[in-house]
Write a protein that holds these residues in place. Sequence first.
Motif, PDB file in Angstrom:
ATOM      1  N   ASN A 294       0.971  -1.189   0.007  1.00 34.82           N
ATOM      2  CA  ASN A 294      -0.071   0.040  -0.128  1.00 34.82           C
ATOM      3  C   ASN A 294       0.854   1.403   0.179  1.00 34.82           C
ATOM      4  O   ASN A 294       2.187   1.024   0.523  1.00 34.82           O
ATOM      5  N   ASP A 295       0.208   2.234  -0.562  1.00 34.86           N
ATOM      6  CA  ASP A 295       0.948   3.637  -0.556  1.00 34.86           C
ATOM      7  C   ASP A 295       0.005   4.671  -0.388  1.00 34.86           C
ATOM      8  O   ASP A 295      -1.168   4.690  -0.545  1.00 34.86           O
ATOM      9  N   ASP A 296       0.574   5.969   0.228  1.00 31.18           N
ATOM     10  CA  ASP A 296      -0.238   6.886   0.767  1.00 31.18           C
ATOM     11  C   ASP A 296      -0.325   8.060  -0.696  1.00 31.18           C
ATOM     12  O   ASP A 296       0.775   8.469  -0.768  1.00 31.18           O
ATOM     13  N   LEU A 297      -1.509   8.099  -1.173  1.00 33.45           N
ATOM     14  CA  LEU A 297      -1.446   9.075  -2.288  1.00 33.45           C
ATOM     15  C   LEU A 297      -2.208  10.348  -1.846  1.00 33.45           C
ATOM     16  O   LEU A 297      -3.626  10.396  -1.794  1.00 33.45           O
ATOM     17  N   PHE A 298      -1.552  11.535  -1.290  1.00 36.07           N
ATOM     18  CA  PHE A 298      -2.267  12.707  -0.824  1.00 36.07           C
ATOM     19  C   PHE A 298      -3.567  12.365  -0.127  1.00 36.07           C
ATOM     20  O   PHE A 298      -4.506  12.772  -0.063  1.00 36.07           O
ATOM     21  N   GLY A 299      -3.165  11.556   1.133  1.00 36.60           N
ATOM     22  CA  GLY A 299      -4.281  11.221   2.152  1.00 36.60           C
ATOM     23  C   GLY A 299      -4.942  10.055   1.913  1.00 36.60           C
ATOM     24  O   GLY A 299      -5.818   9.521   2.820  1.00 36.60           O
ATOM     25  N   THR A 300      -5.089   9.580   0.507  1.00 36.07           N
ATOM     26  CA  THR A 300      -5.711   8.293   0.249  1.00 36.07           C
ATOM     27  C   THR A 300      -4.744   7.144   0.103  1.00 36.07           C
ATOM     28  O   THR A 300      -3.761   7.099  -0.802  1.00 36.07           O
ATOM     29  N   THR A 301      -5.150   6.128   0.943  1.00 36.42           N
ATOM     30  CA  THR A 301      -4.274   4.696   0.874  1.00 36.42           C
ATOM     31  C   THR A 301      -4.757   4.094  -0.254  1.00 36.42           C
ATOM     32  O   THR A 301      -5.713   3.781  -0.553  1.00 36.42           O
ATOM     33  N   LEU A 302      -3.842   3.708  -1.329  1.00 36.78           N
ATOM     34  CA  LEU A 302      -3.807   2.968  -2.501  1.00 36.78           C
ATOM     35  C   LEU A 302      -3.297   1.559  -1.835  1.00 36.78           C
ATOM     36  O   LEU A 302      -2.011   1.175  -1.632  1.00 36.78           O
ATOM     37  N   PHE A 303      -4.201   0.409  -2.348  1.00 37.74           N
ATOM     38  CA  PHE A 303      -3.830  -0.875  -2.282  1.00 37.74           C
ATOM     39  C   PHE A 303      -3.365  -1.645  -3.555  1.00 37.74           C
ATOM     40  O   PHE A 303      -4.315  -1.544  -4.508  1.00 37.74           O
ATOM     41  N   TYR A 304      -2.230  -2.209  -3.633  1.00 41.23           N
ATOM     42  CA  TYR A 304      -2.080  -2.962  -4.811  1.00 41.23           C
ATOM     43  C   TYR A 304      -1.028  -4.061  -4.638  1.00 41.23           C
ATOM     44  O   TYR A 304      -0.554  -4.332  -3.717  1.00 41.23           O
ATOM     45  N   ASN A 305      -0.700  -4.856  -5.873  1.00 43.84           N
ATOM     46  CA  ASN A 305       0.092  -6.083  -5.650  1.00 43.84           C
ATOM     47  C   ASN A 305       1.366  -5.839  -6.395  1.00 43.84           C
ATOM     48  O   ASN A 305       1.490  -5.276  -7.575  1.00 43.84           O
ATOM     49  N   THR A 306       2.214  -6.293  -5.726  1.00 46.37           N
ATOM     50  CA  THR A 306       3.687  -6.169  -6.329  1.00 46.37           C
ATOM     51  C   THR A 306       4.133  -7.745  -6.400  1.00 46.37           C
ATOM     52  O   THR A 306       3.944  -8.529  -5.655  1.00 46.37           O
ATOM     53  N   GLU A 363      -4.784  26.150  -5.291  1.00 45.99           N
ATOM     54  CA  GLU A 363      -4.098  25.469  -4.322  1.00 45.99           C
ATOM     55  C   GLU A 363      -3.912  24.184  -4.794  1.00 45.99           C
ATOM     56  O   GLU A 363      -4.546  23.381  -5.676  1.00 45.99           O
ATOM     57  N   ASP A 364      -2.613  23.475  -4.296  1.00 46.24           N
ATOM     58  CA  ASP A 364      -2.500  22.199  -4.589  1.00 46.24           C
ATOM     59  C   ASP A 364      -3.427  21.074  -4.134  1.00 46.24           C
ATOM     60  O   ASP A 364      -3.442  20.190  -4.834  1.00 46.24           O
ATOM     61  N   GLU A 365      -4.148  21.281  -3.096  1.00 46.42           N
ATOM     62  CA  GLU A 365      -5.134  20.383  -2.538  1.00 46.42           C
ATOM     63  C   GLU A 365      -6.233  20.139  -3.790  1.00 46.42           C
ATOM     64  O   GLU A 365      -6.592  18.955  -3.985  1.00 46.42           O
ATOM     65  N   LYS A 366      -6.449  21.341  -4.771  1.00 46.67           N
ATOM     66  CA  LYS A 366      -7.249  20.903  -5.756  1.00 46.67           C
ATOM     67  C   LYS A 366      -6.716  20.101  -6.970  1.00 46.67           C
ATOM     68  O   LYS A 366      -7.538  19.166  -7.496  1.00 46.67           O
ATOM     69  N   LEU A 367      -5.418  20.160  -7.080  1.00 49.75           N
ATOM     70  CA  LEU A 367      -4.910  19.443  -7.829  1.00 49.75           C
ATOM     71  C   LEU A 367      -4.644  18.012  -7.416  1.00 49.75           C
ATOM     72  O   LEU A 367      -4.875  17.083  -8.317  1.00 49.75           O
ATOM     73  N   HIS A 368      -4.497  17.812  -6.125  1.00 47.58           N
ATOM     74  CA  HIS A 368      -4.521  16.593  -5.560  1.00 47.58           C
ATOM     75  C   HIS A 368      -5.734  15.885  -5.668  1.00 47.58           C
ATOM     76  O   HIS A 368      -5.927  14.613  -6.029  1.00 47.58           O
ATOM     77  N   GLU A 369      -6.967  16.647  -5.588  1.00 48.91           N
ATOM     78  CA  GLU A 369      -8.483  16.040  -5.720  1.00 48.91           C
ATOM     79  C   GLU A 369      -8.603  15.541  -7.049  1.00 48.91           C
ATOM     80  O   GLU A 369      -9.076  14.450  -7.379  1.00 48.91           O
ATOM     81  N   PHE A 370      -8.242  16.371  -8.171  1.00 49.06           N
ATOM     82  CA  PHE A 370      -8.254  15.448  -9.427  1.00 49.06           C
ATOM     83  C   PHE A 370      -7.559  14.442  -9.821  1.00 49.06           C
ATOM     84  O   PHE A 370      -8.019  13.490 -10.391  1.00 49.06           O
ATOM     85  N   ILE A 371      -6.221  14.448  -9.241  1.00 50.30           N
ATOM     86  CA  ILE A 371      -5.490  13.171  -9.287  1.00 50.30           C
ATOM     87  C   ILE A 371      -5.962  12.098  -8.605  1.00 50.30           C
ATOM     88  O   ILE A 371      -6.138  10.932  -9.232  1.00 50.30           O
ATOM     89  N   VAL A 372      -6.394  12.178  -7.209  1.00 49.51           N
ATOM     90  CA  VAL A 372      -6.872  10.915  -6.734  1.00 49.51           C
ATOM     91  C   VAL A 372      -8.331  10.468  -7.193  1.00 49.51           C
ATOM     92  O   VAL A 372      -8.524   9.179  -7.509  1.00 49.51           O
ATOM     93  N   ARG A 373      -9.125  11.337  -7.904  1.00 46.14           N
ATOM     94  CA  ARG A 373     -10.410  11.036  -8.472  1.00 46.14           C
ATOM     95  C   ARG A 373     -10.370  10.180  -9.622  1.00 46.14           C
ATOM     96  O   ARG A 373     -11.117   9.130  -9.743  1.00 46.14           O
ATOM     97  N   PHE A 374      -9.217  10.121 -10.140  1.00 47.18           N
ATOM     98  CA  PHE A 374      -9.048   9.235 -11.641  1.00 47.18           C
ATOM     99  C   PHE A 374      -7.892   8.030 -11.125  1.00 47.18           C
ATOM    100  O   PHE A 374      -8.292   7.048 -11.904  1.00 47.18           O
ATOM    101  N   VAL A 375      -6.980   8.239 -10.274  1.00 44.70           N
ATOM    102  CA  VAL A 375      -5.811   7.434 -10.020  1.00 44.70           C
ATOM    103  C   VAL A 375      -6.425   6.228  -9.176  1.00 44.70           C
ATOM    104  O   VAL A 375      -6.261   5.065  -9.307  1.00 44.70           O
ATOM    105  N   GLU A 376      -7.189   6.571  -7.982  1.00 38.91           N
ATOM    106  CA  GLU A 376      -7.296   5.586  -6.999  1.00 38.91           C
ATOM    107  C   GLU A 376      -8.511   4.309  -7.696  1.00 38.91           C
ATOM    108  O   GLU A 376      -8.274   3.205  -7.288  1.00 38.91           O
ATOM    109  N   PRO A 377      -9.241   4.731  -8.584  1.00 40.35           N
ATOM    110  CA  PRO A 377     -10.295   3.629  -9.103  1.00 40.35           C
ATOM    111  C   PRO A 377      -9.425   2.967 -10.002  1.00 40.35           C
ATOM    112  O   PRO A 377      -9.719   1.748 -10.095  1.00 40.35           O
ATOM    113  N   GLN A 378      -8.523   3.532 -10.696  1.00 38.95           N
ATOM    114  CA  GLN A 378      -7.780   2.785 -11.704  1.00 38.95           C
ATOM    115  C   GLN A 378      -6.842   1.698 -11.039  1.00 38.95           C
ATOM    116  O   GLN A 378      -6.692   0.463 -11.381  1.00 38.95           O
ATOM    117  N   VAL A 379      -6.127   2.006  -9.903  1.00 42.32           N
ATOM    118  CA  VAL A 379      -5.313   1.247  -9.131  1.00 42.32           C
ATOM    119  C   VAL A 379      -5.935   0.216  -8.166  1.00 42.32           C
ATOM    120  O   VAL A 379      -5.736  -1.025  -8.370  1.00 42.32           O
TER     121      VAL A 379
END
Length: 938
Positions: A294-306, A363-379
């Motif tokens: 797992n890894d933290d992406l701007f406060g959201t935990t991403l679970f994945y397999n290595t 603000e950077d928080e707005k940029l983070h919000e866009f990134i998490v919105r699309f990256v988290e479901p994909q991972v």
Amino acid sequence: MAKKKKKYFIKLNNKIRNYFNGLPFEEGVTTLDEDKLIELIMLLELRLPSHTKEEMIRALRRVWSEGDAVSREKIVSYLTQRYKAVPYSGSHKRPSDKVEKILQLLGDTTYTKHEENLILEAFIDVKSSKITEEKVRNKLTYLRMRSRLHTLENSLEVVFNSLNEMEFYHSFTFALKSFDFNKLLLCTTPTLNMDELWNLNDEEIITKLETLKEVTINQKNAEIETFLEHVQDGKHPYLAEQEITTALKSMPPEALLYHAPIGFETIEKILTKISDKYEVFESTDHIIIEKEKNDDLFGTTLFYNTSVSYEKPFIYNLIWRGKELPVKEDINRVNDDLLAHFRVAIDDVMQDMREESDKLDIEDEKLHEFIVRFVEPQVRSSNVLKFKEKSKRRILFHFGEYIRPLLEKQKREELLAKTIRDFKNLFPLARELKRKIIFHVGPTNSGKTYAAMQELQTATTGYYLAPLRLLALEGYENLKKEDIAVSLITGEEEILDEESTHISSTIEMMNGSVDVDVCVIDEIQMIADRDRGWAWANALIGVPARKVILTGSSDALHAVKELCEYLDEELEIVHFERKNELTMLPNPTSMKHIEPQTAVVAFSRRDVLSLKQQLSEKYSVSVVYGNLSPEVRREEARRFREGESQILVATDAIAMGLNLPIKTLLFSKDNKFDGLRRRELLPTEVLQISGRAGRYGFEEKGYVGALDETALDTITSAFHMPLPDLKLPVSVMASLEHVMLIGEILETDNILDILAFFSENMEFEGPFVAANIDSMLEIAAIVSEYSLDLKTRYYLSCAPASISSPYIESVFHRYIRQIEAGGKVLYIPPRDLPAFAQTNDMLLNAEDRVREISLYLWLSFKFPDIFQDTDKAVAARVRLNNFIENSLRQGHFTKQCRRCGKVLDFSYRFSICDECHNQNRRGSGSSSYGGYRGRKRR
């Protein structure tokens, strides 16, 4: 020639039938043995994928059926003549084919029939010119060596591989702790020295190889003993004895001992003992091991397999040798690489987003919000820590949609910050003068304009700003009659007097950089006009005159007061009353009972010409409509004023500037199309047009009526209705300065985008709004297709190009192409004109040609180095105006169906008659234009 060839084919067929005992070639060829088939294939130099008997027969049949006489002759000659192979010498005939050549090259060498066939087959695909004696003899040597090698393999029960190693299978005993078992394994000797070996006889070779075979078996036994000692020395760290036994028994004979396959269940058990978080999978050649991270992406935990992947022999070797498996270290290393790549990708998209929103404070928080919105479901869906390019595109697209309105707002704010929002400050010279505004308010025929012009004549310097070129010309002539030095400036002509103290010009040509004593702005109520009102706004706000006299109707009074208050300038109001009476007729007037000195008003060219056609049967008729040049309108008015014509049929073009002896004015309709929709006439329009009747000095009283009852009711109601006040704000046109500034802000030279931005976003302080520039945008759409600088594009977009006319549009394209090419634009005058137009199309074409001249002359003032044929254009305008005037005087030209030539009434709406339309015979000249039509690029 054809008969001779046919006879020769018959002769060849007969010979082949004799050879095959009456069978044709297609059947007889199947009776040949393989040797003869191979020799025929070589003789014909055929290339085959394989040399099976069926393939060779099929190829020979094809050659026989499709081939020419030469191919058939070769086959017949080979089969019917006895072949003898003799070495080539000077006294012998040179070989005629490949087979003969190969046999000659073998010479006196002794060889078997089998060897001969093998050599022929070896060279079957080789060109005859490439076959040499050395190659043939080397091939024979190789074939014999290979035959000898095959004999040795059979004797020793071995196989020689391509590395000259001897391979054989042997049964070995595996002595385990609990029991023994035998296993057949592959043994491989070291590489043999074949050159040394072939110097021995067969018996010596066999003896030597038997010894080598025994040595290899002993080495393999020793290897097995060492292997078993290693795996059975104490307790094996991974494998139980039963697992060892099962793995060795099932081991393939060719496998290395330390690569003996181990069951997947055993491997899974071993790895699970190392970590119960491992997931183990098997493919054909690999063992795959996965572990959840797992890894933290701007406060959201991403679970994945290595995952890591190992080749099976690598894992087998480590397990047999009892070594530690590097799974943990490898998974951590792979995970570190994944995280590094993932964070670089995230940083890249963050950088792209920052660059896109560089001018915005996001603000950077707005940029983070866009990134998490699309990256988290994909991972989450893929269980893989990977930032796909598709996700990056989606993030940037949606972020672009989010910031677009913010950027537009920011650009508007930037524009407003850079622009002089206070419109009056765009005219600094006018602001420096202590101007006095005098408003002559009154209806038509009240003397308000006359009084203003009298004051202008007494001024030391002055300016007359007219709504029409015709009025500017009239003002110029009136001032000239008073011996005042005056210049005329309109969009298409200039008459300059270097000593002039006065200027008469169209209102669009107002010069804000030359101050005068008095300026007369005529028809100030036009400030509310949808398309041209901006010119009156510019004049009222910006004309540099110490005294500004406005003339206009009472509906403009409220707007003028507010504008003067905004300007903080003195306003004096002078009221004028109509000098003679204007009366509404109680009843409609029939066409048959129209009296001389009557003007009939219509609202389209078609209606004007239709009424002229009807009235010309009884009266002499003059016509005035907007498509006519000012010169022709003036001449038609003169004819009516001097009594050469009895009736005037005109559009509402007579509402301004024509002083005519009209006794009665009749409305043909009570509605008009205003460019957007068809609507009833407004009270201000009815009063402006009606005021042409009973002009002071010509008639004591004026009468207003209509041709039908319905129109009369509407006109009467509007005539007595009080004028509503004009409503603010007033229009501001896009100036060159506006265009250059917006282009700089938007970082574009696309005139269409710039004008659209001005129309939608420009704001001003005070009672102003961006002007309607629809017609300008339509022209800009054409101009933007060409490679021109922004300033040139702006001037062309302002050009008076009536592109609703296909002819004018095509001319405009030609002009722009020549400007783009950097050459001079020549004016092409019309050819010899007849005395007058016989059809409506001829008249319309002449009107278009005059409008073309107006366009050319207008462009000549903007681009004097390019448009130089002004004298030729002016001369052509005189010819065309005379032609149009003569045509209107004749009154006999007709409107015809463009297909069959049938005469149509001018009120008929279409260019082809009903009969042609019903027969689907559309006229070649009919066109429908619903907006801008772009040019066809070269």
